[in-house]
Design an enzyme around this catalytic site. Sequence first.
Site, PDB file in Angstrom:
ATOM      1  CB  SER A 131      -0.933  -0.047   1.216  1.00 18.93           C
ATOM      2  OG  SER A 131      -1.807   1.039   1.266  1.00 18.93           O
ATOM      3  CG  ASP A 142       8.741   4.906 -11.071  1.00 18.38           C
ATOM      4  OD1 ASP A 142       9.588   4.006 -10.968  1.00 18.38           O
ATOM      5  OD2 ASP A 142       7.531   4.685 -11.286  1.00 18.38           O
ATOM      6  CE  LYS A 156      -5.402  -3.336  -0.285  1.00 21.42           C
ATOM      7  NZ  LYS A 156      -5.852  -2.049  -0.873  1.00 21.42           N
TER       8      LYS A 156
END
Length: 228
Positions: A131, A142, A156
Amino acid sequence: LTIQNSATKDVELIRDTIKVPTIEWKLVEKGGKKIAYIQIFSFNQTVNSEFRKVAEEILKSDADAIVLDLRNNPGGLLDSAINLAGWFLDKGKLVVSEEFGNSTRNEFKSDGNGALKSYPMVILINGGSASASEILAGALHDNKGTRLVGIKSFGKGSVQELQKYDDGSSLKVTIAKWLTPDGISISETGIEPDVKVEIDAKEVEAGNIEIGTPGKDPQLDKALDLVR
């Protein structure tokens, strides 16, 4: 308490109040470098204020780099993941996108001061990272190429909504999915580490590996080697 697995052993239990910390950190020396090792255990209601305190302490310390440990962190509040990302990213950087079934998206961007962005950093993840942990790890990976060490995260990355009906029943429906800044679906692929380091559960059970202890934690040791 008698526990039976492959063998039977007795464990003495102490009745006490269990206090689970949100964040812990310490300075670790490795190869002449001082590295701030931060463990975040959950993204709860207090993590923002606690991380601010930790960040201020690190900025005043002699730390040369950071290892951020998100292993076994089940996540929690989305806002907290976005807030913490702001300590490591310039303002306005994409942290995560919420994509719906019709391909429309909501974008969530960093709004912090980027005070820790200049520190070299490595992030630790494993199958218990889920999560909000995956959102933070994906955002830093990224946006700035922060290396991830460990094993694949839990995956998740779905957004759910509770639908209530007249007869009192209810149904939890998945309405969207979380995407990293590079468009990777967390729920479909999880977060893959750049450097895979596995830990043998039997070695942990035998006491040969101590998670979070330099010299006895292969994943942490690899992260410390990389960040220095």
